[in-house]
Motif scaffolding. Structure first.
Motif: not given
Length: 99
Positions: A61-75
């Motif tokens: 994963f890209c670090k940015e893509c992973l952080a964004e995806n995990l943030g959306k999943q948490k939301e």
């Protein structure tokens, strides 16, 4: 019984003759090269990985893509948890009213 009646059924799955007739599972249509993820590409954005990170299973994963995806999943999970708690509270009230 005619020959053609043997080829039709009411089952939830295809018979061999129906599968052949429909072209199901044939190799007539091939997947193009654009349908495959390249080596060193992010699993989420399918572009060359910037600041690559991997999970324990080896997905890149890209670090940015992973952080964004995990943030959306948490939301989304937080929203679902609130809905579940509201549903449980309404069910508890219903049980008290009925009981």
């Amino acid at each position: 019984m005619s020959r053609h009646s043997l080829n039709r059924n009411t089952r939830a799955y295809f018979s061999a003759s129906e599968r052949a007739e429909a072209g199901y599972g044939t190799k007539r249509q091939r997947v193009g090269a654009d349908g495959f993820k390249g080596f060193g590409c992010c699993t989420l954005c399918l572009e060359k990985a910037r600041n690559p990170v991997t999970c324990l299973e080896g997905h890149l994963f890209c670090k940015e893509c992973l952080a964004e995806n995990l943030g959306k999943q948490k939301e989304v999970n937080g929203r679902r948890l609130k809905e579940l708690k509201a549903l449980q509270a309404a069910e508890a009230v219903w049980m008290v009213v009925e009981g």
